[in-house]
Design a protein around this motif. Structure first.
Motif, PDB file in Angstrom:
ATOM      1  N   GLN A  13       0.740  -1.373  -0.047  1.00 23.69           N
ATOM      2  CA  GLN A  13       0.085   0.015  -0.185  1.00 23.69           C
ATOM      3  C   GLN A  13       0.862   1.252  -0.257  1.00 23.69           C
ATOM      4  OE1 GLN A  13      -2.509  -0.108   3.252  1.00 23.69           O
ATOM      5  NE2 GLN A  13      -3.867  -1.589   2.412  1.00 23.69           N
ATOM      6  N   PRO A  14       0.371   2.334  -0.452  1.00 24.88           N
ATOM      7  CA  PRO A  14       1.104   3.551  -0.591  1.00 24.88           C
ATOM      8  C   PRO A  14       1.527   4.121   0.953  1.00 24.88           C
ATOM      9  CG  PRO A  14      -0.610   3.930  -1.840  1.00 24.88           C
ATOM     10  CD  PRO A  14      -0.993   2.525  -1.199  1.00 24.88           C
ATOM     11  N   LYS A  89       5.215   5.228  -2.797  1.00 27.39           N
ATOM     12  CA  LYS A  89       4.123   5.960  -3.730  1.00 27.39           C
ATOM     13  C   LYS A  89       3.927   5.108  -4.867  1.00 27.39           C
ATOM     14  CE  LYS A  89       6.879  10.270  -2.409  1.00 27.39           C
ATOM     15  NZ  LYS A  89       7.409  11.359  -2.845  1.00 27.39           N
ATOM     16  N   PRO A  90       2.702   5.748  -5.266  1.00 26.72           N
ATOM     17  CA  PRO A  90       2.096   4.857  -6.631  1.00 26.72           C
ATOM     18  C   PRO A  90       3.126   5.013  -7.761  1.00 26.72           C
ATOM     19  CG  PRO A  90       0.282   5.801  -5.487  1.00 26.72           C
ATOM     20  CD  PRO A  90       1.745   6.173  -4.765  1.00 26.72           C
ATOM     21  N   SER A 117      -0.282  -0.007  -4.647  1.00 31.72           N
ATOM     22  CA  SER A 117      -1.603   0.392  -4.658  1.00 31.72           C
ATOM     23  C   SER A 117      -2.428   0.122  -3.517  1.00 31.72           C
ATOM     24  CB  SER A 117      -2.220  -0.442  -5.955  1.00 31.72           C
ATOM     25  OG  SER A 117      -3.602  -0.274  -6.134  1.00 31.72           O
ATOM     26  N   SER A 118      -3.389   0.889  -3.463  1.00 27.53           N
ATOM     27  CA  SER A 118      -4.603   0.661  -2.086  1.00 27.53           C
ATOM     28  C   SER A 118      -5.446  -0.285  -2.527  1.00 27.53           C
ATOM     29  CB  SER A 118      -4.947   2.024  -1.465  1.00 27.53           C
ATOM     30  OG  SER A 118      -5.582   2.693  -2.765  1.00 27.53           O
TER      31      SER A 118
END
Length: 118
Positions: A13-14, A89-90, A117-118
């Protein structure tokens, strides 16, 4: 046979963290004599240098986009280079490759996917 094998990629996840490893084998010279680096390539983009570490004194270099978030290190006894990635970060999402260089000769690994990604 000269070989670099990356591992440690995955889905995060971010804001999360991952640690990539690159294990070297079959080199003619001692692993400590190779400058090691990490590159990344996102879909449709060029392969860019992320971080590097010298063979001489282990001095690191970082791309501006990862400075302060990523840390490159090496363990010459284990023939391995690492990339610690924090605050992901993405835009960090890409296939990450390691490279070994000595005397203008490069060896690449097959890459490991990092998905943010979330």
């Amino acid at each position: 046979q000269v070989q670099l094998v990356e591992s440690g990629g995955g889905l995060v996840q971010p804001g999360g963290s991952l640690r990539l490893s690159c294990a070297a084998s079959g080199f003619t010279f001692s692993f400590s004599m190779y400058a090691m680096s990490w590159y990344r390539q996102a879909p449709g983009k060029e392969r860019d240098l992320v971080a590097a570490i010298t063979s001489a004194d282990g001095s690191p270099y970082y791309a501006n986009s990862v400075k302060g978030r990523f840390t490159i290190s090496r363990d010459n006894a284990k023939n391995t280079v690492y990339l610690e990635m924090n605050s992901l970060k993405p835009e960090d999402m890409a296939v990450y490759f390691c490279k070994a260089r000595r005397l203008f000769s490069d060896t690449w690994g097959q890459g490991t996917q990092v998905t943010v990604s979330s």
